[in-house]
Write an enzyme that holds these catalytic residues in place. Structure first.
Site, PDB file in Angstrom:
ATOM      1  NE  ARG A 123      -1.762  -1.432   3.511  1.00  0.00           N
ATOM      2  CZ  ARG A 123      -2.059  -1.572   4.790  1.00  0.00           C
ATOM      3  NH1 ARG A 123      -3.298  -1.479   5.197  1.00  0.00           N
ATOM      4  NH2 ARG A 123      -1.109  -1.824   5.682  1.00  0.00           N
ATOM      5  CE  LYS A 137       6.262 -19.842  11.051  1.00  0.00           C
ATOM      6  NZ  LYS A 137       6.947 -20.449  12.118  1.00  0.00           N
ATOM      7  CG  HIS A 169      12.515 -20.800   7.049  1.00  0.00           C
ATOM      8  ND1 HIS A 169      11.458 -20.385   7.806  1.00  0.00           N
ATOM      9  CD2 HIS A 169      13.549 -20.945   7.893  1.00  0.00           C
ATOM     10  CE1 HIS A 169      11.851 -20.279   9.066  1.00  0.00           C
ATOM     11  NE2 HIS A 169      13.112 -20.620   9.145  1.00  0.00           N
ATOM     12  CE  LYS A 226      17.127 -23.765   9.047  1.00  0.00           C
ATOM     13  NZ  LYS A 226      18.077 -22.639   8.949  1.00  0.00           N
ATOM     14  CD  GLU A 267      12.787 -19.843  18.100  1.00  0.00           C
ATOM     15  OE1 GLU A 267      12.894 -18.946  17.259  1.00  0.00           O
ATOM     16  OE2 GLU A 267      11.703 -20.200  18.567  1.00  0.00           O
ATOM     17  CG  ASP A 318       5.547 -19.748  15.788  1.00  0.00           C
ATOM     18  OD1 ASP A 318       5.107 -19.218  14.756  1.00  0.00           O
ATOM     19  OD2 ASP A 318       6.644 -19.448  16.302  1.00  0.00           O
ATOM     20  CG  HIS A 364       9.569 -24.775  11.361  1.00  0.00           C
ATOM     21  ND1 HIS A 364       9.372 -24.437  10.042  1.00  0.00           N
ATOM     22  CD2 HIS A 364       9.553 -23.609  12.040  1.00  0.00           C
ATOM     23  CE1 HIS A 364       9.239 -23.121   9.943  1.00  0.00           C
ATOM     24  NE2 HIS A 364       9.348 -22.599  11.143  1.00  0.00           N
ATOM     25  CE  LYS A 376       9.112 -17.923  19.968  1.00  0.00           C
ATOM     26  NZ  LYS A 376      10.172 -17.916  18.959  1.00  0.00           N
TER      27      LYS A 376
HETATM   28  P1  NAP Z   1       5.087  -7.040   7.782  1.00  0.00           P
HETATM   29  O1  NAP Z   1       6.449  -6.537   8.079  1.00  0.00           O
HETATM   30  O2  NAP Z   1       3.938  -6.584   8.643  1.00  0.00           O
HETATM   31  O3  NAP Z   1       4.776  -6.641   6.272  1.00  0.00           O
HETATM   32  C1  NAP Z   1       3.516  -6.793   5.704  1.00  0.00           C
HETATM   33  C2  NAP Z   1       3.573  -6.317   4.268  1.00  0.00           C
HETATM   34  O4  NAP Z   1       2.260  -6.405   3.730  1.00  0.00           O
HETATM   35  C3  NAP Z   1       4.020  -4.883   4.134  1.00  0.00           C
HETATM   36  O5  NAP Z   1       4.778  -4.752   2.948  1.00  0.00           O
HETATM   37  C4  NAP Z   1       2.705  -4.140   3.998  1.00  0.00           C
HETATM   38  O6  NAP Z   1       2.969  -2.943   3.339  1.00  0.00           O
HETATM   39  C5  NAP Z   1       1.902  -5.134   3.179  1.00  0.00           C
HETATM   40  N1  NAP Z   1       0.459  -4.990   3.316  1.00  0.00           N
HETATM   41  C6  NAP Z   1      -0.286  -4.952   4.436  1.00  0.00           C
HETATM   42  N2  NAP Z   1      -1.590  -4.815   4.152  1.00  0.00           N
HETATM   43  C7  NAP Z   1      -1.676  -4.785   2.801  1.00  0.00           C
HETATM   44  C8  NAP Z   1      -2.751  -4.657   1.890  1.00  0.00           C
HETATM   45  N3  NAP Z   1      -4.033  -4.513   2.290  1.00  0.00           N
HETATM   46  N4  NAP Z   1      -2.490  -4.680   0.579  1.00  0.00           N
HETATM   47  C9  NAP Z   1      -1.208  -4.790   0.123  1.00  0.00           C
HETATM   48  N5  NAP Z   1      -0.150  -4.924   0.939  1.00  0.00           N
HETATM   49  C10 NAP Z   1      -0.380  -4.905   2.258  1.00  0.00           C
HETATM   50  O7  NAP Z   1       5.021  -8.612   7.768  1.00  0.00           O
HETATM   51  P2  NAP Z   1       6.214  -9.645   7.431  1.00  0.00           P
HETATM   52  O8  NAP Z   1       6.939  -9.913   8.685  1.00  0.00           O
HETATM   53  O9  NAP Z   1       6.962  -9.157   6.245  1.00  0.00           O
HETATM   54  O10 NAP Z   1       5.401 -10.968   7.098  1.00  0.00           O
HETATM   55  C11 NAP Z   1       4.711 -11.168   5.864  1.00  0.00           C
HETATM   56  C12 NAP Z   1       4.097 -12.575   5.910  1.00  0.00           C
HETATM   57  O11 NAP Z   1       5.135 -13.525   6.049  1.00  0.00           O
HETATM   58  C13 NAP Z   1       3.163 -12.790   7.095  1.00  0.00           C
HETATM   59  O12 NAP Z   1       2.130 -13.664   6.721  1.00  0.00           O
HETATM   60  C14 NAP Z   1       4.058 -13.463   8.128  1.00  0.00           C
HETATM   61  O13 NAP Z   1       3.326 -14.268   9.023  1.00  0.00           O
HETATM   62  C15 NAP Z   1       4.927 -14.310   7.221  1.00  0.00           C
HETATM   63  N6  NAP Z   1       6.247 -14.643   7.792  1.00  0.00           N
HETATM   64  C16 NAP Z   1       7.125 -13.665   8.157  1.00  0.00           C
HETATM   65  C17 NAP Z   1       8.368 -14.018   8.660  1.00  0.00           C
HETATM   66  C18 NAP Z   1       9.379 -12.972   9.045  1.00  0.00           C
HETATM   67  O14 NAP Z   1      10.510 -13.364   9.369  1.00  0.00           O
HETATM   68  N7  NAP Z   1       9.073 -11.705   9.018  1.00  0.00           N
HETATM   69  C19 NAP Z   1       8.729 -15.362   8.800  1.00  0.00           C
HETATM   70  C20 NAP Z   1       7.815 -16.341   8.398  1.00  0.00           C
HETATM   71  C21 NAP Z   1       6.584 -15.963   7.896  1.00  0.00           C
HETATM   72  P3  NAP Z   1       2.011  -1.660   3.405  1.00  0.00           P
HETATM   73  O15 NAP Z   1       1.727  -1.378   4.838  1.00  0.00           O
HETATM   74  O16 NAP Z   1       2.789  -0.614   2.698  1.00  0.00           O
HETATM   75  O17 NAP Z   1       0.783  -2.049   2.659  1.00  0.00           O
END
Ligand code: NAP
Length: 484
Positions: free
Chosen positions: A51, A148, A178, A182, A216, A235, A240, A331
């Site tokens: 967005r 996930k 992920h 590995k 962890e 989780d 995993h 954790k």
């Molecule tokens: P995040 O930091 O909250 O990022 C979310 C992303 O989605 C941002 O780019 C946000 O950008 C975008 N977004 C939110 N609402 C939106 C909408 N209505 N339309 C279009 N884009 C939208 O989350 P994240 O940590 O990157 O995680 C993303 C996904 O991966 C989640 O499902 C999370 O559970 C999963 N995940 C993350 C990790 C990790 O290490 N971070 C690990 C495993 C899984 P804007 O606000 O600009 O729209």
């Protein structure tokens, strides 16, 4: 060792959530590493969508900063970095709105592989999938990558699967865990199925038990709100640990092909017995040394969510009859360590009567912090003093055997993204696998909820609650030390 990086075909990758934490830390930095290694073609393009109101240049600056922050040595290659950055594009899109999709349609080249990474909350998967079709951006050759958590129970996973299935065939869906990317996980398959040595011993006749630990040191600080609704079972165990268990326990597939491997993994999950209540220990970390307790981290003073779980389970088939599989994850434990240990049985008869210690062969597969394997074997202790036996590890650290280049173990995300581009689904979870894993996990979680089960407290920096030790001691076995 000669590098054998095989470039993938030209592609356009759209990252929904291209400004998010996962995109910055893993996806974009990982892609850059693959670019520097020569695996990602010069012409491949990455299109961010979220967005935030950015233009192409704004996104390029954003990604350059992310690589500066999270990239490794490869970012010193400024020529490569400039080229990579020039291949980035961006379109502001709200997954639930209708702006930006026409631009995306113009940007994506239909003549190359196109893939769509849904790096957003799962609640947006359906909206994105539907619009990709409505705006004729994706077609039957496109690939989608989802992250996930894939559901929080069987019902929600089925819902997500059916939302995606409306627009995409299973062959187009890449569900990331992920852990499967590995190096060591793949090596586990190579060791089992590429050697004559191990497979004959890989069964109830020779294996005493198997331990899988994912420990962890971090707590839930920062993501306590999300974690408190999930807990260690959802989780970590459902995805995993279950995937690792499948790879260890599965029958040899007829070939190394995505459906053959995933069929065998599915059979393992379906053969998992329901876990008896007294074979599971839930824990929650306490406060210690001025550090916050789980409840403080989660900002929920009455939380009953588990930050630790240990369990003993059984797989009802010929290969694993009566062989316990002990799983443990948590954790704030004493070290960051992920390990699978295959503990072989005692010798049928020892010819060394003066040696009273019990010597066992143990194949240990480490996934974190360093990837490698070792096989504990018994030898004679060197020097005088008679025939004393000692256990030593036959170290199979890749770097020693394969040279320094092998130390550059590709990050799991990088490997998996390249597999998407190759169209290889072997290391991704199939929809029926995910559902079967929830079908096994749900009754355990539901039972806790019904009984208002209170997790056992444990000290941060320990190996978990005392009851987890007892789970092993009752069987006259011991957990392996959690070593970083
Ligand atoms: P995040 O930091 O909250 O990022 C979310 C992303 O989605 C941002 O780019 C946000 O950008 C975008 N977004 C939110 N609402 C939106 C909408 N209505 N339309 C279009 N884009 C939208 O989350 P994240 O940590 O990157 O995680 C993303 C996904 O991966 C989640 O499902 C999370 O559970 C999963 N995940 C993350 C990790 C990790 O290490 N971070 C690990 C495993 C899984 P804007 O606000 O600009 O729209």
């Amino acid at each position: 060792m000669v590098s054998r990086v095989i470039p993938v075909e030209d592609f356009d990758l759209v990252i929904f959530g291209g400004t998010g934490d996962l995109a910055r830390r893993k996806i974009l930095t990982g892609l850059f590493r693959r670019f520097v290694s020569g695996q990602m073609p010069n012409t491949a393009r990455i299109i961010g969508a979220a967005r935030s109101e950015l233009d192409d240049q704004g996104y390029r600056d954003f990604v350059r900063t992310a690589i500066g922050e999270f990239g490794g040595d490869e970012k010193k290659d400024t020529k490569a970095l400039d080229h990579f950055i020039g291949q980035l594009f961006y379109t502001p899109i709200d997954a639930r709105g209708d702006g930006g999709w026409d631009r995306l349609h113009e940007l994506v080249r239909q003549e190359v592989v196109n893939a769509y990474y849904f790096s957003v909350a799962p609640g947006l998967f359906g909206d994105i999938a539907e619009r990709l079709h409505r705006y004729k951006i994706a077609d039957s050759t496109s690939r989608i990558v989802v992250e996930k958590p894939f559901g929080r129970d069987l019902e929600s996973a089925q819902e997500l699967n059916s939302v995606l299935a409306k627009h995409f065939d299973e062959k187009q869906i890449y569900r990331i865990d992920h852990y499967l990317g590995k190096e060591t996980v793949q090596n586990l398959m190579a060791v089992r199925f590429g050697n004559v040595l191990f497979e004959p011993l890989w069964n109830a006749q020779y294996v005493d038990h198997i331990q899988i630990t994912v420990a962890e040191t971090v707590g839930v600080g920062g993501r306590g709100g999300y974690y408190d609704k999930s807990g260690a079972m959802r989780d970590m165990v459902q995805n995993h640990l279950m995937q690792l268990l499948c790879l260890i326990a599965m029958e040899p597939p007829s070939k190394f092909d995505s459906d053959a491997v995933r069929d065998e993994k599915l059979k393992v999950i379906r053969a998992l017995q329901p876990v008896e209540t007294h074979h599971i220990v839930r824990g929650q970390y306490d406060a210690a040394g001025g550090k916050k307790s789980y409840r403080e981290d989660a900002e929920n003073p009455k939380s009953f969510t588990e930050s630790f779980v240990a369990m003993k389970c059984h797989i009802a088939n010929w290969r694993w009859a009566n062989v316990p599989f002990y799983l443990r994850t948590g954790k704030k434990l004493k070290a960051r360590s992920s390990e699978i240990a295959v503990v072989f049985k005692d010798l049928a008869h020892s010819i060394f009567p003066e040696d009273e210690a019990r010597h066992r062969n143990i194949l240990s597969i480490q996934l974190q912090p360093n990837e490698g394997m070792d096989l504990q074997v018994t030898i004679k202790e060197p020097g005088p003093g008679g025939m004393r036996l000692v256990d030593v590890p036959l170290d199979m650290t890749f770097a020693d055997a394969l040279g320094p280049e092998s130390e550059d173990v590709t990050d799991a995300y990088e490997r998996l993204i390249m597999d998407v581009m190759r169209g290889n689904q072997t290391l991704f979870m199939r929809g029926d696998e995910v559902e079967a894993a929830w079908a096994w996990t749900d009754p355990i979680i539901n039972n806790w909820v019904e009984k208002h089960d209170v997790p056992k407290p444990y000290e941060p920096g320990s190996a978990g609650p005392e009851d987890a030790m007892m789970l092993m001691h009752r069987d006259n076995r011991r957990w392996r030390d959690i070593k970083g």
